[in-house]
Design a protein around this motif. Structure first.
Motif, PDB file in Angstrom:
ATOM      1  N   PHE A  42      28.977 -12.339  14.569  1.00  0.00           N
ATOM      2  CA  PHE A  42      30.029 -11.334  14.391  1.00  0.00           C
ATOM      3  C   PHE A  42      31.363 -11.999  14.041  1.00  0.00           C
ATOM      4  O   PHE A  42      32.114 -11.499  13.205  1.00  0.00           O
ATOM      5  CB  PHE A  42      30.191 -10.492  15.660  1.00  0.00           C
ATOM      6  N   GLU A  43      31.658 -13.125  14.691  1.00  0.00           N
ATOM      7  CA  GLU A  43      32.902 -13.832  14.376  1.00  0.00           C
ATOM      8  C   GLU A  43      32.869 -14.400  12.964  1.00  0.00           C
ATOM      9  O   GLU A  43      33.879 -14.363  12.243  1.00  0.00           O
ATOM     10  CB  GLU A  43      33.136 -14.961  15.381  1.00  0.00           C
ATOM     11  N   ALA A  44      31.735 -14.888  12.550  1.00  0.00           N
ATOM     12  CA  ALA A  44      31.636 -15.561  11.257  1.00  0.00           C
ATOM     13  C   ALA A  44      31.708 -14.599  10.080  1.00  0.00           C
ATOM     14  O   ALA A  44      32.203 -14.961   9.007  1.00  0.00           O
ATOM     15  CB  ALA A  44      30.331 -16.358  11.186  1.00  0.00           C
ATOM     16  N   ASP A  45      31.227 -13.366  10.271  1.00  0.00           N
ATOM     17  CA  ASP A  45      31.127 -12.435   9.136  1.00  0.00           C
ATOM     18  C   ASP A  45      31.262 -11.012   9.659  1.00  0.00           C
ATOM     19  O   ASP A  45      30.354 -10.484  10.295  1.00  0.00           O
ATOM     20  CB  ASP A  45      29.774 -12.620   8.439  1.00  0.00           C
ATOM     21  N   TYR A  46      32.400 -10.380   9.375  1.00  0.00           N
ATOM     22  CA  TYR A  46      32.658  -9.041   9.899  1.00  0.00           C
ATOM     23  C   TYR A  46      31.724  -7.996   9.294  1.00  0.00           C
ATOM     24  O   TYR A  46      31.586  -6.902   9.868  1.00  0.00           O
ATOM     25  CB  TYR A  46      34.105  -8.631   9.650  1.00  0.00           C
ATOM     26  N   SER A 106      41.670 -14.458  15.006  1.00  0.00           N
ATOM     27  CA  SER A 106      41.622 -13.023  14.742  1.00  0.00           C
ATOM     28  C   SER A 106      41.172 -12.284  15.996  1.00  0.00           C
ATOM     29  O   SER A 106      40.584 -12.875  16.918  1.00  0.00           O
ATOM     30  CB  SER A 106      40.651 -12.720  13.600  1.00  0.00           C
ATOM     31  N   GLU A 107      41.430 -10.984  16.041  1.00  0.00           N
ATOM     32  CA  GLU A 107      40.994 -10.193  17.194  1.00  0.00           C
ATOM     33  C   GLU A 107      39.473 -10.212  17.355  1.00  0.00           C
ATOM     34  O   GLU A 107      38.968 -10.383  18.472  1.00  0.00           O
ATOM     35  CB  GLU A 107      41.527  -8.773  17.085  1.00  0.00           C
ATOM     36  N   PRO A 108      38.680 -10.027  16.268  1.00  0.00           N
ATOM     37  CA  PRO A 108      37.224 -10.136  16.461  1.00  0.00           C
ATOM     38  C   PRO A 108      36.805 -11.503  16.999  1.00  0.00           C
ATOM     39  O   PRO A 108      35.892 -11.591  17.841  1.00  0.00           O
ATOM     40  CB  PRO A 108      36.668  -9.882  15.058  1.00  0.00           C
ATOM     41  N   ALA A 109      37.447 -12.565  16.541  1.00  0.00           N
ATOM     42  CA  ALA A 109      37.099 -13.899  17.024  1.00  0.00           C
ATOM     43  C   ALA A 109      37.439 -14.052  18.500  1.00  0.00           C
ATOM     44  O   ALA A 109      36.668 -14.646  19.274  1.00  0.00           O
ATOM     45  CB  ALA A 109      37.830 -14.958  16.203  1.00  0.00           C
ATOM     46  N   LYS A 167      46.068 -13.563   6.061  1.00  0.00           N
ATOM     47  CA  LYS A 167      44.728 -13.837   5.554  1.00  0.00           C
ATOM     48  C   LYS A 167      43.817 -14.179   6.726  1.00  0.00           C
ATOM     49  O   LYS A 167      44.208 -14.876   7.655  1.00  0.00           O
ATOM     50  CB  LYS A 167      44.755 -15.016   4.582  1.00  0.00           C
ATOM     51  N   ASP A 168      42.589 -13.708   6.647  1.00  0.00           N
ATOM     52  CA  ASP A 168      41.609 -13.930   7.712  1.00  0.00           C
ATOM     53  C   ASP A 168      40.402 -14.625   7.092  1.00  0.00           C
ATOM     54  O   ASP A 168      39.620 -14.008   6.367  1.00  0.00           O
ATOM     55  CB  ASP A 168      41.215 -12.583   8.328  1.00  0.00           C
ATOM     56  N   VAL A 169      40.256 -15.914   7.349  1.00  0.00           N
ATOM     57  CA  VAL A 169      39.152 -16.700   6.796  1.00  0.00           C
ATOM     58  C   VAL A 169      38.278 -17.183   7.945  1.00  0.00           C
ATOM     59  O   VAL A 169      38.753 -17.839   8.876  1.00  0.00           O
ATOM     60  CB  VAL A 169      39.669 -17.899   5.980  1.00  0.00           C
ATOM     61  N   GLN A 170      36.994 -16.832   7.887  1.00  0.00           N
ATOM     62  CA  GLN A 170      36.032 -17.243   8.899  1.00  0.00           C
ATOM     63  C   GLN A 170      34.943 -18.091   8.251  1.00  0.00           C
ATOM     64  O   GLN A 170      35.035 -18.439   7.071  1.00  0.00           O
ATOM     65  CB  GLN A 170      35.453 -16.010   9.596  1.00  0.00           C
ATOM     66  N   ALA A 171      33.903 -18.408   9.002  1.00  0.00           N
ATOM     67  CA  ALA A 171      32.883 -19.340   8.523  1.00  0.00           C
ATOM     68  C   ALA A 171      32.209 -18.877   7.233  1.00  0.00           C
ATOM     69  O   ALA A 171      31.826 -19.697   6.386  1.00  0.00           O
ATOM     70  CB  ALA A 171      31.835 -19.561   9.613  1.00  0.00           C
ATOM     71  N   SER A 172      32.069 -17.559   7.051  1.00  0.00           N
ATOM     72  CA  SER A 172      31.399 -17.042   5.853  1.00  0.00           C
ATOM     73  C   SER A 172      32.361 -16.803   4.700  1.00  0.00           C
ATOM     74  O   SER A 172      31.943 -16.375   3.622  1.00  0.00           O
ATOM     75  CB  SER A 172      30.665 -15.737   6.183  1.00  0.00           C
ATOM     76  N   GLY A 173      33.663 -17.053   4.909  1.00  0.00           N
ATOM     77  CA  GLY A 173      34.639 -16.825   3.861  1.00  0.00           C
ATOM     78  C   GLY A 173      35.727 -15.859   4.290  1.00  0.00           C
ATOM     79  O   GLY A 173      35.883 -15.544   5.475  1.00  0.00           O
TER      80      GLY A 173
END
Length: 756
Positions: free
Chosen positions: A575-579, A551-554, A516-522
């Motif tokens: 970009f890190e917060a919301d792909y 994650s790789e984007p992060a 699972k990949d959870v970032q600032a926007s969900g």
């Protein structure tokens, strides 16, 4: 119940050999899949994970790039895909305590199998200059170290940014954007080592470096030629597509130096009858000598041209360029020379010709058996010639089908991971981000190794993969890596590359496809592109292996902020917060991705445009599909030598070793084997079961030796031999590469044998 990793390396110097199998998959594949999955994940986690593989609401298999149809099976995975998932979703963990217990020198002495079996890496790790083992490091400090080393370079071109084919579209787009904003096109990738030859040949001949067929085209074909490829091990789900085509009336020709169980008979584990009886796939097996494919296709083209009514004259007239040059060159094709080059008989070639002439819809599939030779690009161009002569591009059931390996290797290239980017792509990137991308071409894989070797590159950053294990000329490559000031690997598990470091080294642990990949926007998802140009979403469903993973984007976004600082106006934090914000930018830069976020929300995704397939429009320099007429080449092997191809075992995917068996070839308990035809072995005095050193011969006179291989008498083509990589990568000279593409010629290695 999940089991612990092996404490020590298993003995690999006494493999057992039995007769090869003549059918693939079936009950043994199911049993082996469940065994491996249970050892790595346990029963409950196995069910939770495997039922999500390649589903529209699940995650894309981290193995091969074979596509899925619109209608999915409950179990939409193959044996090797399940192994890949099991190793990523494993319950085994590599913690800082592991690195404290195992110094670098010990890790360097371990096999790739042992390293991979230890489990998921849980924290960022740092090897300081002069240190003898990795130690934990904070993410903040890790990015500071990268910024220090990159900031100390005399030129951005002293850095190399490598990409593995597992990397998602979103991460790949950010990675190339960062590299170009930093100031370099040094973006080698794993394509450089595999299908670069395909892209080079197809770009010149049809105007786009991708295959032109869909899964439905395979089902509709009259004839499918599978050349230089072993689907049963490397792309097992392809066997289902071949079976469906076969049941619809298609004929199949296999062109390969080795007989492969999957092409002989496929026991489909999805159906009771399939498991019991199976489906014979081959209608004709052409057991060609290594490197003889161009000669074969050139002669076939000559025979097609000479057959009244065989040409699609309207297609040739309207859509192609260069026919007269090909016709003149084909006229010179000689039967005797072709038989010498291929090892085939005249009746075999005549039967293949008859099948080609009887087919109105022909597809040619290929993989590394065609792409990893000096004359690989010319060979693939000759394949295209055959299809063009009969109008077999741009109509249903026909076309070119390079079968890609790693799951998003094609998508990474689409996203701009390329050392020789098109000016139009850079122009679009610069307009969108208000940067000035470099225009000078960068390093591919081989040139990157040369640059590291020669001190022209000093920082090496790998987004996934096992660079040291995948590349040629192992001793040269490892020495080159050790000259770097910093090596960085974004990884899920340990591999050989972590043990071959620069003066300083970092391991940055990342989320896998199953996580699972959870970032600032969900909660986030990523996207991938399969081998046939379908783009779809991938959503992991497991809790990450550690709370310390990024994650790789992060990772790319945080590295970019650390390295580029406030001078960069790119919204890396967004970009890190919301792909979705990354996909919005991709939509504005890359043709075919318009309205990306809306289209990717549809179950199953969408297909990218392909002008030759969709419109019979060929975006080449001539505006048409180009016939080519390169001189015919094939390897010449001195007396007392054989031509070696490197290949995978069935317990292997790329450089990842899942086990020590090659079930279909009858080999168990070890990997250091060399397969030799019994008649060649007799002539060379190589008894079955004896041990030999393999020594490659190259024009530089350097001795490259792979010691201690068990001789296996095997029904390979005469004059040829086969052995597994990465163990035999040491034999492949760094400058033995394909013309134009610069792909290592790992399928054309002249070797001699000396007693071990």
């Amino acid at each position: 119940m999940a089991t612990k990793p092996p404490a020590g390396d298993p003995v690999q110097d006494a493999p057992q050999v039995g007769p090869p199998r003549h059918a693939a998959a079936g009950l043994p594949a199911i049993g082996h899949t469940l065994k491996i999955a249970n050892e790595q994940m346990g029963l409950l986690r196995t069910a939770q994970t495997l039922l999500k593989v390649n589903q529209k609401n699940g995650f894309d298999c981290p193995g091969c790039a074979w596509p899925e149809g619109d209608k999915r099976h409950t179990a939409e995975f193959c044996e090797n895909g399940a192994k890949a998932v099991a190793e990523e979703a494993t319950l085994r963990r590599v913690t800082p305590a592991f690195f404290a217990e195992h110094p670098l020198a010990e890790l360097a002495g371990r096999s790739g199998y042992w390293l991979g079996q230890q489990g998921r890496i849980t924290q960022p790790m740092y090897l300081p200059e002069g240190g003898d083992r990795y130690e934990p490091v904070s993410w903040k400090r890790a990015f500071e170290i990268i910024a220090e080393e990159l900031g100390a370079l005399s030129s951005p071109d002293e850095a190399v940014f490598y990409t593995s084919g597992r990397t998602s579209n979103e991460a790949a787009f950010l990675f190339q954007l960062f590299a170009r904003e930093f100031g370099t096109n040094n973006l080698p990738d794993c394509s450089n080592m595999c299908h670069e030859s395909s892209g080079s040949a197809l770009g010149e001949t049809i105007g786009i470096g991708k295959g032109s067929v869909s899964l439905e085209d395979l089902h509709q074909a009259d004839l499918i030629i599978v050349a230089g490829q072993n689907p049963g091990t490397n792309h097992p789900r392809m066997l289902s597509a071949l079976e469906k085509a076969k049941n619809a009336g298609a004929k199949i020709i296999s062109v390969n130096p080795l007989p492969e169980a999957g092409m002989e008979r496929f026991k489909n584990p999805q159906t009771p009858l399939g498991m019991l009886k199976g489906t014979p796939l081959n209608d004709l097996f052409l057991q060609i000598r290594i490197g003889g494919d161009q000669a074969l296709f050139r002669l076939l083209n000559k025979l097609v041209i000479e057959t009244d009514g065989a040409l699609d004259e309207a297609f040739i007239r309207e859509h192609t360029h260069g026919y007269d040059d090909l016709a003149a060159a084909a006229k010179e094709a000689d039967w005797d020379e072709t038989l010498k080059a291929t090892g085939l008989t005249r009746p075999e070639i005549e039967r293949a010709l008859a099948m080609i002439l009887a087919s109105k819809r022909t597809i040619v599939c290929w993989a590394m058996g065609l792409t990893q030779h000096k004359h690989a690009v010319a060979t693939i161009r000759e394949v295209v010639n055959l299809l063009l002569l009969r109008g077999n591009i741009g109509r249903p059931g026909a076309g070119v089908c390079p079968v890609r390996g790693h799951s998003n290797v094609q998508g990474d290239r689409t996203m701009g991971i390329f050392e020789r980017p098109a000016p139009a792509f850079l122009d679009a990137l610069d307009r969108e981000f208000h940067i000035t991308s470099p225009r000078a071409h960068g390093y591919d894989v081989v040139r990157a190794i040369e640059a590291l070797r020669d001190g022209k590159a000093k920082v090496f950053f790998a987004m996934g993969g096992n660079f040291v294990g995948a590349t040629p000329d192992t001793d040269v490559t490892e020495a080159a890596m050790r000259r770097a000031s910093l090596t960085v690997h974004v990884s899920t598990k340990l591999n050989r590359s972590h043990a071959v470091t620069g003066r300083r080294a970092l391991i940055l642990p990342t989320l896998g496809r199953t996580d699972k990949d959870v970032q600032a926007s969900g909660r986030q998802f990523v996207t991938v592109e399969d081998s046939m140009g379908m783009v779809h979403a991938s959503r992991g469903n497991l809790a990450p292996a550690s709370p310390h993973l990024l994650s790789e984007p992060a990772i790319v976004a945080r590295m970019a902020r650390a390295v580029l600082g406030t001078a960069s106006k790119t919204p890396w934090e967004d970009f890190e917060a919301d792909y979705a914000t990354i996909r919005d930018r991709i939509a504005r830069v890359i043709p075919g991705f318009e309205d990306f976020n809306t289209r990717i929300a549809r179950p199953g995704g969408f297909q990218l445009p392909h002008a030759p397939r969709d419109e019979r429009r060929f975006p080449t320099k001539t505006g048409k599909a180009n016939f080519t007429a390169a001189p015919v080449e094939y390897p010449r092997v001195p007396a007392g030598r054989l031509l070696l191809q490197t290949l995978r075992s069935h317990d292997q995917y790329n450089t990842t070793i899942y086990g020590l068996d090659d079930r279909y070839r009858g080999i168990t308990g070890g990997r250091r084997v060399v397969m030799v035809h019994p008649d060649d072995a007799a002539a060379l005095g190589l008894a079955d079961g004896s041990y030999t050193d393999l020594i490659s011969e190259w024009k530089d006179g350097v001795e490259r030796r792979a010691p201690g291989f068990r001789v296996v008498h095997y029904p390979t083509a005469r004059g040829c031999a086969a052995a597994y990589y990465p163990e035999t990568n040491v034999l492949v000279p760094l400058d033995s590469t394909a013309d134009t593409s610069n792909t290592p010629a790992s399928k054309s290695v002249v070797v001699r044998f000396e007693p071990a």
